[in-house]
Design an enzyme around this catalytic site. Structure first.
Site, PDB file in Angstrom:
ATOM      1  N   SER A 262      25.918 -22.581  15.719  1.00  0.00           N
ATOM      2  CA  SER A 262      25.310 -21.443  15.018  1.00  0.00           C
ATOM      3  C   SER A 262      25.593 -21.538  13.528  1.00  0.00           C
ATOM      4  O   SER A 262      26.440 -22.324  13.096  1.00  0.00           O
ATOM      5  CB  SER A 262      25.876 -20.132  15.565  1.00  0.00           C
ATOM      6  OG  SER A 262      27.202 -19.969  15.107  1.00  0.00           O
ATOM      7  N   LYS A 263      24.893 -20.717  12.783  1.00  0.00           N
ATOM      8  CA  LYS A 263      25.084 -20.679  11.335  1.00  0.00           C
ATOM      9  C   LYS A 263      26.516 -20.270  11.009  1.00  0.00           C
ATOM     10  O   LYS A 263      27.105 -20.727  10.046  1.00  0.00           O
ATOM     11  CB  LYS A 263      24.083 -19.705  10.724  1.00  0.00           C
ATOM     12  CG  LYS A 263      24.252 -19.543   9.228  1.00  0.00           C
ATOM     13  CD  LYS A 263      23.015 -18.960   8.597  1.00  0.00           C
ATOM     14  CE  LYS A 263      23.304 -18.220   7.304  1.00  0.00           C
ATOM     15  NZ  LYS A 263      24.394 -18.721   6.492  1.00  0.00           N
TER      16      LYS A 263
END
Ligand code: GLU
Length: 505
Positions: A262-263
């Site tokens: 994920s970011k």
């Protein structure tokens, strides 16, 4: 079917910056297309207008330009199968929705959002399917005059796919093999909405893959659950003979721990998850990109190619041409691929060593100028050549090589204690005189004369070199001494030596 031309597509929705996983998907499509002399199509899937983000499409195109992933047709590339932006293909989809309605493979449903949520309250695990559609307000339960009246009066409706329950649906996946799902678990997916006169992802995706003669659908694992529905849609249209083969790529996993990349992992551990820097038009938030962080596109491509596939030996450094030759879709792993960002840094180091020094110098020059130094590209290139084996990123060069451009104004205490001996000032004075008298200040000549002088006078190589380094660099680091002195030239070398003798003595 065997001799069908390979045509693959990358079909992002312009809902924001392209995630690095999407880049991997596009790369695999590219490698597969090039390997088979096929076509790679760039299609924009923008039928969900609520999720449209301005600038996203341009961002995606620029990302692929930077990475060297070239498309043959599509948005911004042109081609014979356009338009390639789904929002420009409304009329096409309408006609296919009509076809499904006419053949009884789809039906019209008028249930409002309120009615649907009420049903969800009444019935546990409610799903709009064969077991519940008889309880709902749709063209299967209502007389056709009523249906026509509601439509004429302008009531909103959706078109739903009528899925027959109890059938094993087979998805032929080149990575996962024969994936079987029973149709009973699928719901009657919405294919079209009257409100915006637009199809949903599923319908537009299938119709376009068919019309664009897509032969293989290579996409992320997150689309695997949609695949049975897609197979059924091909059937419903009578297109099974030209149905593409599927390949659902393994998930990209967090660098450590469980779950998908994920970011937030990037923010926490300090690596980008986007190819280019992204400025969010709504929040103003800036997310870092591989390009702006100093990665070379070749390094990013090589790194991504190995996330989910490998050539079956220890080979890791592969150019795009080698990747095209060696890539094997059938040998992709089913298991998720760990996103080892440290490895990406290693790739960048390796590609910096392979990169053209002039090109690196062009990237380094602005950094040199930022520090108030006015140097020619040729001189900066020389420094790059001497120092690049020590860095992972071009921007790291400054910290290691600023002394080439700026004379030391102080001398590192520790190094002075260790390296500046009692006789150092005298030895440096003599060395300065020796150098001053050289007509030929080339590296080779200096080395010859100075080495001989040290030997003749029994001064000790280490002794002289360490003190000399201190005078030119200000501390104990840097490459070969004669590399430094010949880069600085006679005048600057002598100036730095005399100042150091002054200060340290
Ligand atoms: N529009 C989908 C996406 O954003 C495409 C999925 C597919 O390749 O079928 O990834």
């Amino acid at each position: 079917m065997a001799d069908r031309k390979v045509r693959v597509r990358f079909a992002p929705s312009p809902t924001g910056p392209l995630h690095i996983g999407g880049v991997r998907t596009a790369l695999y499509n590219y490698l597969f297309a090039r390997q088979h002399g096929g076509d790679l199509i760039f299609r924009i899937e923008d039928t969900d207008s609520t999720r449209f983000v301005p600038g996203a499409e341009e961002y995606i195109i620029e990302s692929f330009k930077w990475l060297g992933i070239n498309f043959d047709e599509g948005v911004s590339y042109g081609g014979d199968y356009g338009p390639y932006r789904q929002s420009e293909r409304r009329d096409i989809y309408k006609q296919y929705v009509e076809q499904l309605l006419a053949s009884g493979k789809a039906y019209i449903a008028f249930d409002t959002p309120e009615e649907l949520s009420q049903k969800r309250e009444e019935i546990a695990n409610f799903q709009y399917d064969a077991s519940t559609r008889g309880l709902m307000r749709n063209s299967l339960t209502m007389p056709s005059e009523e249906v026509n009246r509601l439509i004429t009066e302008g009531h909103q409706y959706v078109v739903r796919f009528k899925i027959e329950p109890g059938r094993d649906v087979h998805v032929d996946d080149m990575i996962r093999g024969d994936v079987v799902i029973n149709s009973s678990i699928l719901d009657d997916k919405v294919l079209f909405k009257s409100a915006d006169q637009l199809p949903t992802y599923h319908l537009a995706n299938i119709v376009d893959d068919h019309l664009m003669e897509v032969s293989h659908v290579i996409r992320g694992e997150e689309w695997l659950p949609s695949a049975p529905l897609h197979v059924l849609l091909y059937e419903a249209f009578g297109w099974t003979d030209t149905m593409p083969r599927f390949a659902h790529l393994p998930l990209l996993l967090k660098p450590t721990g469980n779950g998908k990349l994920s970011k937030r992992d990037g923010d926490k551990l300090g690596f980008p998850v986007f190819p280019l820097e992204w400025h969010d038009p709504k929040s103003g938030e800036v997310s870092s990109g591989y390009r702006e962080s100093g990665y070379l596109p070749e390094a990013v491509v090589n790194f991504l190619a190995l996330l989910g596939w490998n050539p079956g030996n220890d080979e890791e450094l592969m150019s795009m041409d080698e990747l095209i030759r060696l890539f094997d879709l059938g040998k992709c792993s089913k298991a998720g691929a760990r996103f080892d960002f440290v490895k990406c840094r290693w790739f960048n180091h390796e590609y910096i060593q392979k990169a053209d020094n002039r090109l690196l110098a062009e990237q380094f020059l602005p950094i040199v100028r930022e520090h108030g130094v006015d140097e020619s590209i040729e001189r900066v290139e020389k420094v790059v050549e001497m120092m690049k084996n020590r860095v992972d990123f071009v921007k790291e060069l400054w910290g290691l090589s600023s002394f080439f451009f700026i004379a030391p104004d102080s001398y590192d205490d520790k190094t002075v204690k260790k390296r500046w001996k009692e006789d150092s000032a005298k030895v440096m004075c003599d060395l300065a005189t020796l150098l001053e008298n050289l007509d030929d200040f080339s590296l080779a000549h200096q080395e010859e004369v100075v080495t001989k002088w040290i030997e003749d006078n029994n001064l000790g190589m280490g002794n002289v070199m360490n003190a000399w380094r201190l005078t030119l660099v200000g501390e104990g680091k840097g490459p070969h001494m004669f590399d430094i002195s010949s880069f600085l030239g006679k005048e600057e070398t002598l100036r730095r030596m005399r100042r150091a003798i002054d200060v340290l003595k």
